[in-house]
Write a protein that holds these residues in place. Structure first.
Motif, PDB file in Angstrom:
ATOM      1  N   LEU A  51     -11.511   4.451   0.735  1.00 27.73           N
ATOM      2  CA  LEU A  51     -10.460   4.846  -0.191  1.00 27.73           C
ATOM      3  C   LEU A  51      -9.464   3.665  -0.847  1.00 27.73           C
ATOM      4  O   LEU A  51      -9.310   3.802  -2.044  1.00 27.73           O
ATOM      5  CB  LEU A  51      -9.420   6.070   0.283  1.00 27.73           C
ATOM      6  N   LEU A  52      -9.189   2.706   0.246  1.00 27.32           N
ATOM      7  CA  LEU A  52      -8.172   1.633   0.115  1.00 27.32           C
ATOM      8  C   LEU A  52      -8.750   0.768  -1.046  1.00 27.32           C
ATOM      9  O   LEU A  52      -8.038   0.061  -1.777  1.00 27.32           O
ATOM     10  CB  LEU A  52      -7.722   1.160   1.176  1.00 27.32           C
ATOM     11  N   LEU A  53     -10.029   0.719  -0.707  1.00 24.77           N
ATOM     12  CA  LEU A  53     -11.134  -0.155  -1.427  1.00 24.77           C
ATOM     13  C   LEU A  53     -11.392   0.185  -2.766  1.00 24.77           C
ATOM     14  O   LEU A  53     -11.890  -0.270  -3.761  1.00 24.77           O
ATOM     15  CB  LEU A  53     -12.308  -0.579  -0.746  1.00 24.77           C
ATOM     16  N   GLY A  54     -11.068   1.476  -3.077  1.00 27.75           N
ATOM     17  CA  GLY A  54     -11.585   2.075  -4.366  1.00 27.75           C
ATOM     18  C   GLY A  54     -13.116   2.530  -4.361  1.00 27.75           C
ATOM     19  O   GLY A  54     -13.643   2.965  -5.426  1.00 27.75           O
TER      20      GLY A  54
ATOM     21  N   SER B 138      -4.014   0.795  -9.250  1.00 30.00           N
ATOM     22  CA  SER B 138      -5.162   1.479  -8.549  1.00 30.00           C
ATOM     23  C   SER B 138      -5.997   0.579  -7.659  1.00 30.00           C
ATOM     24  O   SER B 138      -5.950  -0.633  -7.931  1.00 30.00           O
ATOM     25  CB  SER B 138      -6.125   2.207  -9.634  1.00 30.00           C
ATOM     26  N   PRO B 139      -6.598   1.047  -6.636  1.00 27.95           N
ATOM     27  CA  PRO B 139      -7.417   0.198  -5.866  1.00 27.95           C
ATOM     28  C   PRO B 139      -8.260  -0.629  -6.655  1.00 27.95           C
ATOM     29  O   PRO B 139      -8.501  -1.706  -6.302  1.00 27.95           O
ATOM     30  CB  PRO B 139      -7.929   1.346  -4.732  1.00 27.95           C
ATOM     31  N   VAL B 140      -9.098  -0.041  -7.633  1.00 28.25           N
ATOM     32  CA  VAL B 140      -9.992  -0.763  -8.420  1.00 28.25           C
ATOM     33  C   VAL B 140      -9.575  -1.794  -9.146  1.00 28.25           C
ATOM     34  O   VAL B 140      -9.982  -2.940  -9.082  1.00 28.25           O
ATOM     35  CB  VAL B 140     -10.753   0.300  -9.415  1.00 28.25           C
TER      36      VAL B 140
ATOM     37  N   GLY C 285      -3.926  13.711  -4.562  1.00 24.21           N
ATOM     38  CA  GLY C 285      -3.066  12.715  -3.972  1.00 24.21           C
ATOM     39  C   GLY C 285      -3.471  11.571  -4.617  1.00 24.21           C
ATOM     40  O   GLY C 285      -4.203  11.278  -5.725  1.00 24.21           O
ATOM     41  N   SER C 286      -2.667  10.355  -4.382  1.00 26.04           N
ATOM     42  CA  SER C 286      -2.834   9.166  -4.967  1.00 26.04           C
ATOM     43  C   SER C 286      -2.832   7.889  -3.999  1.00 26.04           C
ATOM     44  O   SER C 286      -2.374   8.049  -2.963  1.00 26.04           O
ATOM     45  CB  SER C 286      -1.767   9.052  -6.011  1.00 26.04           C
ATOM     46  N   ILE C 287      -3.274   6.835  -4.566  1.00 27.77           N
ATOM     47  CA  ILE C 287      -3.396   5.344  -3.521  1.00 27.77           C
ATOM     48  C   ILE C 287      -2.671   4.576  -4.703  1.00 27.77           C
ATOM     49  O   ILE C 287      -3.576   4.411  -5.843  1.00 27.77           O
ATOM     50  CB  ILE C 287      -4.721   5.300  -3.047  1.00 27.77           C
ATOM     51  N   SER C 288      -1.907   3.797  -4.245  1.00 25.32           N
ATOM     52  CA  SER C 288      -1.512   2.892  -5.067  1.00 25.32           C
ATOM     53  C   SER C 288      -1.480   1.369  -4.353  1.00 25.32           C
ATOM     54  O   SER C 288      -0.972   1.364  -3.069  1.00 25.32           O
ATOM     55  CB  SER C 288      -0.066   2.599  -5.428  1.00 25.32           C
TER      56      SER C 288
ATOM     57  N   ILE D 164       0.989  -1.150  -0.069  1.00 24.59           N
ATOM     58  CA  ILE D 164       0.055  -0.037  -0.017  1.00 24.59           C
ATOM     59  C   ILE D 164       0.971   1.087  -0.040  1.00 24.59           C
ATOM     60  O   ILE D 164       1.624   1.459   0.665  1.00 24.59           O
ATOM     61  CB  ILE D 164      -0.863   0.062   1.236  1.00 24.59           C
ATOM     62  N   GLU D 165       0.573   2.287  -0.916  1.00 29.01           N
ATOM     63  CA  GLU D 165       1.499   3.292  -0.819  1.00 29.01           C
ATOM     64  C   GLU D 165       0.363   4.747  -1.131  1.00 29.01           C
ATOM     65  O   GLU D 165      -0.390   4.807  -2.186  1.00 29.01           O
ATOM     66  CB  GLU D 165       2.408   3.271  -2.164  1.00 29.01           C
ATOM     67  N   VAL D 166       0.305   5.586  -0.182  1.00 29.51           N
ATOM     68  CA  VAL D 166      -0.761   6.486  -0.143  1.00 29.51           C
ATOM     69  C   VAL D 166       0.223   7.644  -0.082  1.00 29.51           C
ATOM     70  O   VAL D 166       1.116   8.073   0.512  1.00 29.51           O
ATOM     71  CB  VAL D 166      -1.475   6.454   0.931  1.00 29.51           C
ATOM     72  N   LYS D 167      -0.002   8.833  -1.046  1.00 27.22           N
ATOM     73  CA  LYS D 167       0.799   9.914  -1.090  1.00 27.22           C
ATOM     74  C   LYS D 167       0.030  11.179  -1.146  1.00 27.22           C
ATOM     75  O   LYS D 167      -0.924  11.248  -2.205  1.00 27.22           O
ATOM     76  CB  LYS D 167       1.828   9.943  -2.427  1.00 27.22           C
TER      77      LYS D 167
END
Length: 255
Positions: free
Chosen positions: A50-53, A68-70, A60-63, A5-8
């Motif tokens: 947000l982590l689940l999409g 992507s979460p989706v 910002g972004s979530i990886s 998990i990477e959140v920026k």
């Protein structure tokens, strides 16, 4: 290896000008598991969505698994809070567990292999003997374990559990803790919990959420740290714990 998990620089608000999460950045690496804690309204459930999409950040972004979460959903197992589900839904324990095998265009047509995986998930949770029972006829703790089995049936690499110890009978807690420890050796497990004793017993990282997000090694998460998160005095029970986050014990674990 890239982080699991990477959140920026993430920010999110349901209403303009009223941020729920602001300037959030953190990473969780392979081999680490964490527990999300924080006061009601602090953003814990929002972060999970947000982590689940299910929600998209305003900035910002979530990886997740470097995508992507989706796109990563096939690798994610999720157990929602129990109160979000209709317990009277007419389905057997096996049928509920098999829902974790649903993929696009399956049309609820399960193969023999799907049923074998679902039965294995029930066995891991110690409830294989309940497979043909009605989900509605189970106790709260039994239903909770069925929902975890449903999440496991998808054979995830990341398991997200929202309040997994809610409704579990005290007599079944030790079995559940043992099962969770086993799962943590096989995959990354992120839980949401209000039980701060659970934090020190079953996790490597503490993910403190109260509009901002800070990560700590579980061994360094003290009553003083909890007070700063909740903004009032919090009683904690300290359990023996081995830290797997590869950080220096004297300092918080910020990846």
């Amino acid at each position: 290896m890239p982080p699991i998990i990477e959140v920026k620089d993430l920010s999110f608000a349901y209403s303009p000008g009223i941020p729920v999460l602001e300037d959030v950045s953190f990473c969780i690496n392979a081999g680490q598991s964490g527990c999300i804690v924080g006061p009601n309204g602090g953003g814990k459930s929002t972060l999970l969505k947000l982590l689940l999409g299910l929600l998209q950040p305003d900035s910002g972004s979530i990886s997740i698994f470097n995508t992507s979460p989706v796109n990563a959903r096939a690798k994610i197992g999720y157990m929602p809070q129990y109160h979000q589900l209709d317990a009277s839904f007419p389905a057997s324990v096996m049928e509920v567990t098999l829902m974790g095998r649903i993929k696009p265009r399956t049309l609820f047509c399960y193969r023999k292999a799907d049923r074998a995986v679902a039965m294995e998930a029930l066995d891991i949770l110690g409830i294989a003997d309940l497979a043909q029972r009605s989900f509605a006829g189970l106790s709260g703790g039994q239903r909770q374990r069925v929902l975890i089995a449903r999440a496991l049936a998808g054979q995830p690499e990341l398991l997200l559990l929202d309040e997994p110890t809610a409704n579990i009978d005290p007599g079944a807690e030790e079995q559940f803790y043992s099962t969770l420890e086993q799962l943590r050796r096989q995959m990354t497990v992120i839980t949401v919990s209000h039980d701060l004793g659970f934090v020190n017993r079953e996790t490597d990282l503490v993910i403190c959420v109260n509009r901002s997000v800070n990560l700590h090694c579980a061994t360094d998460f003290t009553a003083e740290t909890a007070d700063a998160v909740y903004h009032h005095h919090v009683n904690m029970i300290k359990h023996d714990h081995a830290c797997f986050c590869h950080c220096e014990k004297e300092s918080p674990c910020h990846d």
